[in-house]
Scaffold this active site. Structure first.
Site, PDB file in Angstrom:
ATOM      1  N   ASP A  56      38.365  89.260 -41.900  1.00  0.00           N
ATOM      2  CA  ASP A  56      37.252  88.641 -41.181  1.00  0.00           C
ATOM      3  C   ASP A  56      35.944  88.951 -41.910  1.00  0.00           C
ATOM      4  OD1 ASP A  56      36.271  87.340 -38.575  1.00  0.00           O
ATOM      5  OD2 ASP A  56      35.011  89.132 -38.763  1.00  0.00           O
ATOM      6  N   TYR A  61      27.138  89.703 -43.211  1.00  0.00           N
ATOM      7  CA  TYR A  61      27.562  91.090 -43.458  1.00  0.00           C
ATOM      8  C   TYR A  61      27.104  91.571 -44.850  1.00  0.00           C
ATOM      9  CZ  TYR A  61      30.620  90.132 -39.434  1.00  0.00           C
ATOM     10  OH  TYR A  61      31.111  89.766 -38.202  1.00  0.00           O
ATOM     11  N   LYS A  90      31.732  83.024 -41.580  1.00  0.00           N
ATOM     12  CA  LYS A  90      30.907  82.503 -40.488  1.00  0.00           C
ATOM     13  C   LYS A  90      29.573  81.962 -40.991  1.00  0.00           C
ATOM     14  CE  LYS A  90      32.925  86.245 -37.765  1.00  0.00           C
ATOM     15  NZ  LYS A  90      32.922  87.441 -38.610  1.00  0.00           N
ATOM     16  N   HIS A 123      28.652  81.370 -36.126  1.00  0.00           N
ATOM     17  CA  HIS A 123      28.612  82.804 -35.782  1.00  0.00           C
ATOM     18  C   HIS A 123      28.061  83.051 -34.371  1.00  0.00           C
ATOM     19  CE1 HIS A 123      28.392  86.945 -37.944  1.00  0.00           C
ATOM     20  NE2 HIS A 123      28.692  87.101 -36.679  1.00  0.00           N
TER      21      HIS A 123
HETATM   22  N1  LIG Z   1      31.556  87.399 -34.403  1.00  0.00           N
HETATM   23  C1  LIG Z   1      30.713  88.387 -34.174  1.00  0.00           C
HETATM   24  O1  LIG Z   1      29.576  88.196 -33.703  1.00  0.00           O
HETATM   25  C2  LIG Z   1      31.152  89.797 -34.469  1.00  0.00           C
HETATM   26  C3  LIG Z   1      30.432  90.872 -33.921  1.00  0.00           C
HETATM   27  C4  LIG Z   1      30.900  92.151 -34.179  1.00  0.00           C
HETATM   28  C5  LIG Z   1      32.017  92.358 -34.984  1.00  0.00           C
HETATM   29  N2  LIG Z   1      32.662  91.282 -35.538  1.00  0.00           N
HETATM   30  C6  LIG Z   1      33.855  91.477 -36.412  1.00  0.00           C
HETATM   31  O2  LIG Z   1      34.748  92.392 -35.764  1.00  0.00           O
HETATM   32  C7  LIG Z   1      35.003  93.488 -36.629  1.00  0.00           C
HETATM   33  C8  LIG Z   1      35.311  94.736 -35.828  1.00  0.00           C
HETATM   34  O3  LIG Z   1      34.249  95.095 -34.979  1.00  0.00           O
HETATM   35  P1  LIG Z   1      33.227  96.289 -35.289  1.00  0.00           P
HETATM   36  O4  LIG Z   1      33.101  96.495 -36.770  1.00  0.00           O
HETATM   37  O5  LIG Z   1      31.990  95.980 -34.522  1.00  0.00           O
HETATM   38  O6  LIG Z   1      33.844  97.568 -34.625  1.00  0.00           O
HETATM   39  P2  LIG Z   1      35.285  98.215 -34.348  1.00  0.00           P
HETATM   40  O7  LIG Z   1      36.301  97.653 -35.240  1.00  0.00           O
HETATM   41  O8  LIG Z   1      35.455  98.190 -32.891  1.00  0.00           O
HETATM   42  O9  LIG Z   1      34.993  99.728 -34.729  1.00  0.00           O
HETATM   43  C9  LIG Z   1      34.718 100.137 -36.041  1.00  0.00           C
HETATM   44  C10 LIG Z   1      34.558 101.647 -36.001  1.00  0.00           C
HETATM   45  O10 LIG Z   1      35.794 102.266 -35.635  1.00  0.00           O
HETATM   46  C11 LIG Z   1      36.174 103.200 -36.632  1.00  0.00           C
HETATM   47  N3  LIG Z   1      37.641 103.182 -36.708  1.00  0.00           N
HETATM   48  C12 LIG Z   1      38.440 102.247 -37.253  1.00  0.00           C
HETATM   49  N4  LIG Z   1      39.732 102.543 -37.092  1.00  0.00           N
HETATM   50  C13 LIG Z   1      39.771 103.710 -36.413  1.00  0.00           C
HETATM   51  C14 LIG Z   1      40.820 104.536 -35.957  1.00  0.00           C
HETATM   52  N5  LIG Z   1      42.094 104.200 -36.129  1.00  0.00           N
HETATM   53  N6  LIG Z   1      40.492 105.687 -35.286  1.00  0.00           N
HETATM   54  C15 LIG Z   1      39.199 106.011 -35.087  1.00  0.00           C
HETATM   55  N7  LIG Z   1      38.155 105.265 -35.496  1.00  0.00           N
HETATM   56  C16 LIG Z   1      38.443 104.123 -36.154  1.00  0.00           C
HETATM   57  C17 LIG Z   1      35.486 102.744 -37.888  1.00  0.00           C
HETATM   58  O11 LIG Z   1      35.245 103.809 -38.757  1.00  0.00           O
HETATM   59  P3  LIG Z   1      35.675 103.838 -40.331  1.00  0.00           P
HETATM   60  O12 LIG Z   1      35.313 102.522 -40.941  1.00  0.00           O
HETATM   61  O13 LIG Z   1      34.855 104.970 -40.853  1.00  0.00           O
HETATM   62  O14 LIG Z   1      37.149 104.125 -40.330  1.00  0.00           O
HETATM   63  C18 LIG Z   1      34.165 102.229 -37.332  1.00  0.00           C
HETATM   64  O15 LIG Z   1      33.282 103.292 -37.088  1.00  0.00           O
HETATM   65  C19 LIG Z   1      33.724  93.561 -37.468  1.00  0.00           C
HETATM   66  O16 LIG Z   1      33.861  94.400 -38.584  1.00  0.00           O
HETATM   67  C20 LIG Z   1      33.515  92.101 -37.766  1.00  0.00           C
HETATM   68  O17 LIG Z   1      34.388  91.674 -38.792  1.00  0.00           O
HETATM   69  C21 LIG Z   1      32.267  90.004 -35.264  1.00  0.00           C
END
Ligand SMILES: NC(=O)c1ccc[n+]([C@@H]2O[C@H](COP(=O)([O-])OP(=O)(O)OC[C@H]3O[C@@H](n4cnc5c(N)ncnc54)[C@H](OP(=O)(O)O)[C@@H]3O)[C@@H](O)[C@H]2O)c1
Length: 331
Positions: A56, A61, A90, A123
């Protein structure tokens, strides 16, 4: 169930589902928001080596060039073929004008070094004049630049083979309905925040009826969000007592509980990590042999739903501007 990375599995490593355009999407993908240039290239490469086949991405980003380098390395080393990957990107909010959409997609393709995307999402249902708005003057009301006008060019991008599918992100049911009433190609996906604190049952039910797949973002609670996007009452999903008790019961991590819940409730999930052990831990929940959560677990997790967003969208609600948190989510 915690594991260290092993040899690269086959491309059928994770469960998949079929979208309304006939394309197959792996249910566990890799998020790349906040994965810094300098780290994201290695993370994407390691993820693909482990068996991730869904990545994704997004223009905003600011790391698509590095993701592209990783993809090229993977293809060159035979870790996977282009057609085995599901790559999403996006359209950023300052490119909603019909004259800008195609070039924005071409720019992303150039950065990712790809000939086509599998999915191109709008997005946000928000239009702006510059990359990041500072005042109401930088915003454009949807009445002045309607979503339907932007969507029409996204449809043409499908016709031209620039992307196999198109979809939306952060759309409310009301905005989905509005788009469905006027579109030629229906959105294949609505990517929205989703985890047990924000289970979105109405959205899930509505999208199931309309044959729109839901991808859940921030499935682990997005702990690494910039401080400016965090609220004063931030709650950590990964240490929630209910999630922890389900994890202890099954001998899995709390992250795996959250991701398994996502997949088992018919959404795809795109956890972000840059660490090999976590990448492997997260991907495991997509395997056919990863144990299901039982009815009691699902009920316990369902009881956590508080309609609580980590990504509130408040950054679009600038004083005097056309967007408010209420009209963004239509709630
Ligand atoms: N469409 C939109 O508007 C939108 C908005 C937000 C996000 N997104 C997409 O969704 C993806 C995921 O959401 P997000 O990045 O907001 O947050 P997330 O995936 O909920 O959380 C990421 C955090 O969790 C940690 N983590 C990952 N695996 C883990 C595990 N097994 N145990 C403990 N901690 C863990 C990561 O740390 P480390 O990296 O240090 O491991 C990071 O700090 C984004 O990267 C993006 O691609 C889209």
């Amino acid at each position: 169930m915690l594991t260290t990375p092993t040899a690269a599995p086959t491309s059928s490593f994770t469960k998949t589902t079929v979208l309304n355009n006939g394309c197959v999407i792996p249910l566990v993908g890799l998020g790349t928001w906040k994965s810094e240039p300098g780290k994201v290239q290695q993370a994407v490469k390691e993820a693909i080596r482990l068996g991730y086949r869904h990545v994704d991405c997004a223009f905003c980003y600011h790391n698509e060039k590095e993701v592209g380098l990783a993809l090229q390395e993977c293809f060159a080393q035979g870790l996977c073929r282009r057609e085995e990957l599901f790559v999403t990107s996006k359209l950023w909010c300052d490119k909603h004008h019909p004259n800008d959409v195609r070039d924005a997609l071409r720019n992303t393709l150039s950065d990712l070094q790809l000939d086509y995307l599998d999915m191109y999402l709008m997005h946000w249902p928000v239009a702006i004049k510059i990359n990041w708005p500072e005042s109401a003057d930088d915003m454009i009301a949807l009445d002045d630049l309607p979503i339907a006008d932007t969507w029409k060019v996204m449809e043409e991008c499908v016709d031209q083979g620039l992307t196999k599918g198109i979809g939306v992100s952060n759309f409310s049911i009301k905005k989905l309905e509005h788009l469905l009433a006027s579109c030629r190609i229906p959105p294949a996906i609505n990517q929205v925040e989703r985890h047990p604190y924000l289970a979105q049952p109405d959205m899930m039910e509505h999208c199931a009826r309309k044959n729109i797949h839901v991808t859940g973002y921030s499935p682990l609670g997005s702990l690494d969000r910039p401080a400016g996007l965090k609220g004063p009452d931030e709650v950590n999903l990964l240490t929630d007592p209910t999630v922890t008790s389900v994890a202890n019961k099954h001998g899995i991590s709390t992250a795996q509980v959250l991701l398994k819940w996502a997949v088992q409730t018919n959404a795809s999930t795109i956890p972000k990590s840059i660490h090999p052990t976590r990448l492997a831990e997260n991907l495991m929940v997509g395997r056919d042999d990863f144990p299901d959560l039982d009815q009691r677990d699902l009920e316990m997790l369902q009881s956590l739903d508080a309609h609580r967003r980590y990504v509130t969208g408040a950054f679009w609600a600038l004083p005097g501007g056309p967007y408010t948190v209420e009209n963004l989510w239509d709630e």
